[in-house]
Design a protein around this motif. Sequence first.
Motif, PDB file in Angstrom:
ATOM      1  N   MET A 148       0.820  -1.202   0.000  1.00  0.00           N
ATOM      2  CA  MET A 148       0.000   0.000   0.000  1.00  0.00           C
ATOM      3  C   MET A 148       0.862   1.264   0.000  1.00  0.00           C
ATOM      4  SD  MET A 148      -3.062   1.147  -0.053  1.00  0.00           S
ATOM      5  CE  MET A 148      -4.067  -0.250   0.469  1.00  0.00           C
ATOM      6  N   ALA A 149       1.933   1.232   0.811  1.00  0.00           N
ATOM      7  CA  ALA A 149       2.828   2.396   0.873  1.00  0.00           C
ATOM      8  C   ALA A 149       3.506   2.622  -0.476  1.00  0.00           C
ATOM      9  CB  ALA A 149       3.876   2.191   1.970  1.00  0.00           C
ATOM     10  N   GLY A 150       3.890   1.514  -1.148  1.00  0.00           N
ATOM     11  CA  GLY A 150       4.533   1.638  -2.456  1.00  0.00           C
ATOM     12  C   GLY A 150       3.604   2.257  -3.476  1.00  0.00           C
ATOM     13  N   LYS A 151       2.298   1.856  -3.458  1.00  0.00           N
ATOM     14  CA  LYS A 151       1.324   2.428  -4.384  1.00  0.00           C
ATOM     15  C   LYS A 151       1.135   3.907  -4.122  1.00  0.00           C
ATOM     16  CE  LYS A 151      -1.374  -1.768  -5.237  1.00  0.00           C
ATOM     17  NZ  LYS A 151      -2.699  -2.404  -5.108  1.00  0.00           N
ATOM     18  N   LEU A 152       1.122   4.286  -2.810  1.00  0.00           N
ATOM     19  CA  LEU A 152       0.953   5.688  -2.454  1.00  0.00           C
ATOM     20  C   LEU A 152       2.118   6.517  -2.969  1.00  0.00           C
ATOM     21  CD1 LEU A 152      -0.532   7.921  -0.963  1.00  0.00           C
ATOM     22  CD2 LEU A 152       0.649   7.237   1.128  1.00  0.00           C
ATOM     23  N   TYR A 202      -3.945  14.869   0.370  1.00  0.00           N
ATOM     24  CA  TYR A 202      -5.005  13.922   0.750  1.00  0.00           C
ATOM     25  C   TYR A 202      -4.463  12.501   0.819  1.00  0.00           C
ATOM     26  CZ  TYR A 202      -9.418  11.362   0.636  1.00  0.00           C
ATOM     27  OH  TYR A 202     -10.440  10.516   0.931  1.00  0.00           O
ATOM     28  N   LEU A 203      -3.691  12.103  -0.221  1.00  0.00           N
ATOM     29  CA  LEU A 203      -3.148  10.741  -0.250  1.00  0.00           C
ATOM     30  C   LEU A 203      -2.142  10.514   0.868  1.00  0.00           C
ATOM     31  CD1 LEU A 203      -2.656  10.278  -4.081  1.00  0.00           C
ATOM     32  CD2 LEU A 203      -4.319   9.113  -2.645  1.00  0.00           C
ATOM     33  N   SER A 204      -1.486  11.583   1.294  1.00  0.00           N
ATOM     34  CA  SER A 204      -0.495  11.444   2.359  1.00  0.00           C
ATOM     35  C   SER A 204      -1.138  11.103   3.693  1.00  0.00           C
ATOM     36  CB  SER A 204       0.304  12.750   2.500  1.00  0.00           C
ATOM     37  OG  SER A 204       1.000  13.031   1.307  1.00  0.00           O
ATOM     38  N   TYR A 205      -2.393  11.514   3.861  1.00  0.00           N
ATOM     39  CA  TYR A 205      -3.043  11.325   5.160  1.00  0.00           C
ATOM     40  C   TYR A 205      -4.332  10.514   5.087  1.00  0.00           C
ATOM     41  CZ  TYR A 205       0.221  14.760   7.010  1.00  0.00           C
ATOM     42  OH  TYR A 205       1.354  15.416   7.388  1.00  0.00           O
ATOM     43  N   HIS A 206      -4.636   9.920   3.914  1.00  0.00           N
ATOM     44  CA  HIS A 206      -5.857   9.130   3.778  1.00  0.00           C
ATOM     45  C   HIS A 206      -5.565   7.755   3.202  1.00  0.00           C
ATOM     46  CE1 HIS A 206      -7.720  13.084   4.279  1.00  0.00           C
ATOM     47  NE2 HIS A 206      -8.848  12.454   4.567  1.00  0.00           N
ATOM     48  N   ASP A 207      -6.390   6.828   3.565  1.00  0.00           N
ATOM     49  CA  ASP A 207      -6.326   5.473   3.017  1.00  0.00           C
ATOM     50  C   ASP A 207      -7.066   5.458   1.679  1.00  0.00           C
ATOM     51  OD1 ASP A 207      -6.044   2.542   3.037  1.00  0.00           O
ATOM     52  OD2 ASP A 207      -8.213   2.596   3.325  1.00  0.00           O
ATOM     53  N   SER A 208      -6.406   4.965   0.627  1.00  0.00           N
ATOM     54  CA  SER A 208      -6.976   5.035  -0.718  1.00  0.00           C
ATOM     55  C   SER A 208      -8.187   4.132  -0.900  1.00  0.00           C
ATOM     56  CB  SER A 208      -5.909   4.667  -1.758  1.00  0.00           C
ATOM     57  OG  SER A 208      -5.419   3.361  -1.528  1.00  0.00           O
ATOM     58  N   ASN A 222      -5.285   7.744   7.462  1.00  0.00           N
ATOM     59  CA  ASN A 222      -4.377   6.604   7.571  1.00  0.00           C
ATOM     60  C   ASN A 222      -3.567   6.673   8.876  1.00  0.00           C
ATOM     61  OD1 ASN A 222      -2.459   8.571   7.098  1.00  0.00           O
ATOM     62  ND2 ASN A 222      -2.071   7.962   4.990  1.00  0.00           N
ATOM     63  N   ARG A 223      -2.673   5.733   9.015  1.00  0.00           N
ATOM     64  CA  ARG A 223      -1.912   5.612  10.260  1.00  0.00           C
ATOM     65  C   ARG A 223      -1.018   6.829  10.504  1.00  0.00           C
ATOM     66  NH1 ARG A 223       0.881   0.079  12.282  1.00  0.00           N
ATOM     67  NH2 ARG A 223       1.856   0.850  14.207  1.00  0.00           N
ATOM     68  N   ALA A 224      -0.416   7.346   9.422  1.00  0.00           N
ATOM     69  CA  ALA A 224       0.483   8.501   9.575  1.00  0.00           C
ATOM     70  C   ALA A 224      -0.274   9.698  10.153  1.00  0.00           C
ATOM     71  CB  ALA A 224       1.100   8.864   8.226  1.00  0.00           C
ATOM     72  N   TYR A 225      -1.473   9.950   9.627  1.00  0.00           N
ATOM     73  CA  TYR A 225      -2.271  11.075  10.138  1.00  0.00           C
ATOM     74  C   TYR A 225      -2.665  10.837  11.585  1.00  0.00           C
ATOM     75  CZ  TYR A 225      -6.082  14.416  10.616  1.00  0.00           C
ATOM     76  OH  TYR A 225      -6.894  15.438  11.048  1.00  0.00           O
ATOM     77  N   LEU A 226      -3.088   9.614  11.888  1.00  0.00           N
ATOM     78  CA  LEU A 226      -3.541   9.308  13.244  1.00  0.00           C
ATOM     79  C   LEU A 226      -2.419   9.506  14.265  1.00  0.00           C
ATOM     80  CD1 LEU A 226      -6.060   8.230  14.774  1.00  0.00           C
ATOM     81  CD2 LEU A 226      -4.945   5.999  14.734  1.00  0.00           C
ATOM     82  N   GLU A 227      -1.220   9.047  13.918  1.00  0.00           N
ATOM     83  CA  GLU A 227      -0.093   9.208  14.852  1.00  0.00           C
ATOM     84  C   GLU A 227       0.219  10.673  15.092  1.00  0.00           C
ATOM     85  OE1 GLU A 227       2.933   6.900  12.969  1.00  0.00           O
ATOM     86  OE2 GLU A 227       2.375   5.040  14.023  1.00  0.00           O
ATOM     87  N   ALA A 228       0.136  11.494  14.004  1.00  0.00           N
ATOM     88  CA  ALA A 228       0.370  12.932  14.171  1.00  0.00           C
ATOM     89  C   ALA A 228      -0.702  13.556  15.056  1.00  0.00           C
ATOM     90  CB  ALA A 228       0.381  13.613  12.797  1.00  0.00           C
ATOM     91  N   GLU A 229      -1.949  13.133  14.891  1.00  0.00           N
ATOM     92  CA  GLU A 229      -3.038  13.660  15.707  1.00  0.00           C
ATOM     93  C   GLU A 229      -2.909  13.216  17.163  1.00  0.00           C
ATOM     94  OE1 GLU A 229      -6.038  15.758  14.784  1.00  0.00           O
ATOM     95  OE2 GLU A 229      -4.176  16.238  13.745  1.00  0.00           O
ATOM     96  N   MET A 230      -2.445  12.003  17.381  1.00  0.00           N
ATOM     97  CA  MET A 230      -2.271  11.507  18.750  1.00  0.00           C
ATOM     98  C   MET A 230      -1.255  12.358  19.497  1.00  0.00           C
ATOM     99  SD  MET A 230      -2.388   7.403  18.031  1.00  0.00           S
ATOM    100  CE  MET A 230      -1.899   6.921  19.692  1.00  0.00           C
ATOM    101  N   GLU A 231      -0.202  12.779  18.817  1.00  0.00           N
ATOM    102  CA  GLU A 231       0.786  13.654  19.453  1.00  0.00           C
ATOM    103  C   GLU A 231       0.190  15.032  19.725  1.00  0.00           C
ATOM    104  OE1 GLU A 231       4.248  13.741  17.006  1.00  0.00           O
ATOM    105  OE2 GLU A 231       4.788  11.653  17.387  1.00  0.00           O
ATOM    106  N   LEU A 240     -11.328   9.027  12.986  1.00  0.00           N
ATOM    107  CA  LEU A 240     -11.438   7.634  12.559  1.00  0.00           C
ATOM    108  C   LEU A 240     -10.372   7.350  11.512  1.00  0.00           C
ATOM    109  CD1 LEU A 240     -12.850   4.860  12.210  1.00  0.00           C
ATOM    110  CD2 LEU A 240     -14.460   6.004  10.647  1.00  0.00           C
ATOM    111  N   ALA A 241      -9.588   6.265  11.695  1.00  0.00           N
ATOM    112  CA  ALA A 241      -8.507   5.953  10.765  1.00  0.00           C
ATOM    113  C   ALA A 241      -8.413   4.448  10.554  1.00  0.00           C
ATOM    114  CB  ALA A 241      -7.176   6.482  11.289  1.00  0.00           C
ATOM    115  N   ARG A 242      -7.922   4.094   9.383  1.00  0.00           N
ATOM    116  CA  ARG A 242      -7.579   2.692   9.124  1.00  0.00           C
ATOM    117  C   ARG A 242      -6.143   2.499   9.591  1.00  0.00           C
ATOM    118  NH1 ARG A 242      -7.207  -0.470   3.289  1.00  0.00           N
ATOM    119  NH2 ARG A 242      -6.890  -2.563   4.155  1.00  0.00           N
ATOM    120  N   TRP A 243      -5.970   1.660  10.593  1.00  0.00           N
ATOM    121  CA  TRP A 243      -4.663   1.501  11.237  1.00  0.00           C
ATOM    122  C   TRP A 243      -3.776   0.525  10.472  1.00  0.00           C
ATOM    123  CZ3 TRP A 243      -2.014   4.141  14.635  1.00  0.00           C
ATOM    124  CH2 TRP A 243      -0.959   3.543  15.328  1.00  0.00           C
ATOM    125  N   GLY A 244      -4.385  -0.543   9.957  1.00  0.00           N
ATOM    126  CA  GLY A 244      -3.620  -1.561   9.230  1.00  0.00           C
ATOM    127  C   GLY A 244      -4.506  -2.267   8.234  1.00  0.00           C
TER     128      GLY A 244
END
Length: 580
Positions: free
Chosen positions: A1-5, A230-236, A242-251, A304-308
């Motif tokens: 998924m990361a490679g496609k992004l 959008y693609l940087s922070y959303h699940d396609s 996505n997980r990257a956005y969620l981790e940033a928000e958690m901090e 709400l995020a898709r974690w994995g």
Amino acid sequence: MAGKLRSKINSIYAEGKSFNGWFIASIVITLFLIILLGWYLIYSNEVVESFESRELAIQRISGELMRYTESLEMSAKMAAATGDLKWEIDYNDYREGLDHVFDEIPELIDTPEALEEMEKIQEFRAEIDDIEREALELVARGEKTEAANLLAGWVYTGNQLEVLVATENLASMMNSYIDDRIARERMISTILSWVLVGSLLILFVSWYISIQLWRANVKKKQEKDREVKYLSYHDSLTGLYNRAYLEAEMERIDNEEYLPVSIIMLDLNGLKLINDTYGHGAGDDILRKSAKLLKNTCREEDILARWGGDEFVIILTGTSQNAVKSISKRIIYECRQTYGDEVPVSMALGLATKVSPKEDDLFKLLQQAEDQMYEHKLIEGRSARSATLKALQKTLLEKSYETDEHTRLVEEICMLIADRLELPEVEKANLSLLARMHDIGMIDVPEETLIKSGPLSKEEWELVKKHPETGYRIAKSTRDFTSIAEGILNHHERWDGSGYPEGLGGHDIPLQARILAVADALEVMLSGRPYKEAMTLEAIASELKECAGRQFDPSLVDIAIDLLEDEKFKDIMTCPREIS
């Protein structure tokens, strides 16, 4: 998924870097044409002016040619008439002027016709000059009368007339040549002027297009920048964060002003089984429906995020433990109302709440929710897999001729054979499960192929022959059915090794599969099918004996034939009952 992004983002930037090269080239070419045409117009005007000046010069020379010719004639005749040799001085001056005129003519016009006319004039002038000089010599000797007669002779007069005509022709020829050249240059200048106007118009249009394209390019780049963000922070797949956005928000929200903070971690049960059975398209559909379900259940301020792969996380700020429990119950309720390809959506979830800034950070809180989720998954996993398999069986029954009654009878026959073989209870349980699940791989075969009354085509038959492998893959992906995976894979093998998919023979075929093969064939022969009538007990016994050692294990055939007279066997064939 990361490679496609990464690939998607790189392609967006690559497109954003491209610019309208063709347009820049058109501007350069247009400017070059304008400069070239401008230079030629200036040059053409200079040429026209040059020819106009030459036209004046030709008019002047034509006049001087006529004047010098007449003046020479007059000087010679006056000398003959008066006997005064001072006219010879004027004659010589006029002669020099005429020579000068002849020298100028080739500089103004050098066409073959004009040069030919000039040669004629010079030839006639040479004869005239000889006569005039002879007349002057006669005057010098005092023979005026003879000189006058010589100048009045027809030779002199005729040559003078020829010179006059040739001079007029030459003047007309030179004027016509100059006029033609001036007209041609003016026509070319007019055409080039229109070309210049057209070029300027093209340049204007090009600039207009350039501005429009530049604006479109800026707009497109802005859209692509937004898409990249959008693609940087959303699940396609699901459109969730996505997980990257969620981790940033958690901090960001891990501070006192957002307390209490609750976390729900969810795991989609049975996704691997759905992927292996229905294909990844069905798995993706379940993920999208799950994401929609969660989004509709969450509040607007929740994250709400898709974690994995099959995991989701919800962060709820300002939400107490009791409130998050209420939300989780609502999620579980909505899951029970949601289906994908007849498969119910099932999720295991875990909860954790932070009420004090002194407690662990949100990442450790997430770990607590994950631990609770896995505990829940151990409890819910079995029922979720059971629901999925029931959905598979229901779908298979709807697609084919097989019925619950067929499954029941095959299972009963298997149990009777197992009793004769005195198999352990564990093996009997596995055999019972195999009887119910052996054709689960048919889920991938199109319905029109399963219900086809006529013979199958080569392509259809090859597709049907793959169902043991499909069923094996499904069973292997489910912990509760790994014990029957080999039986599913080999239930179409034949005793003589001519079966499929592995071509096993004899005792290399698992006992489960050998028993099932006999039981399945026996039920079909007893019950019949839409495409095949039921057989008598005598015909069944004969058919089984015929296939012993080729299709079936001979020892199992003997047991099956004995069963035909067994009261228990007759009982299950006439008195259907539920199998627990």
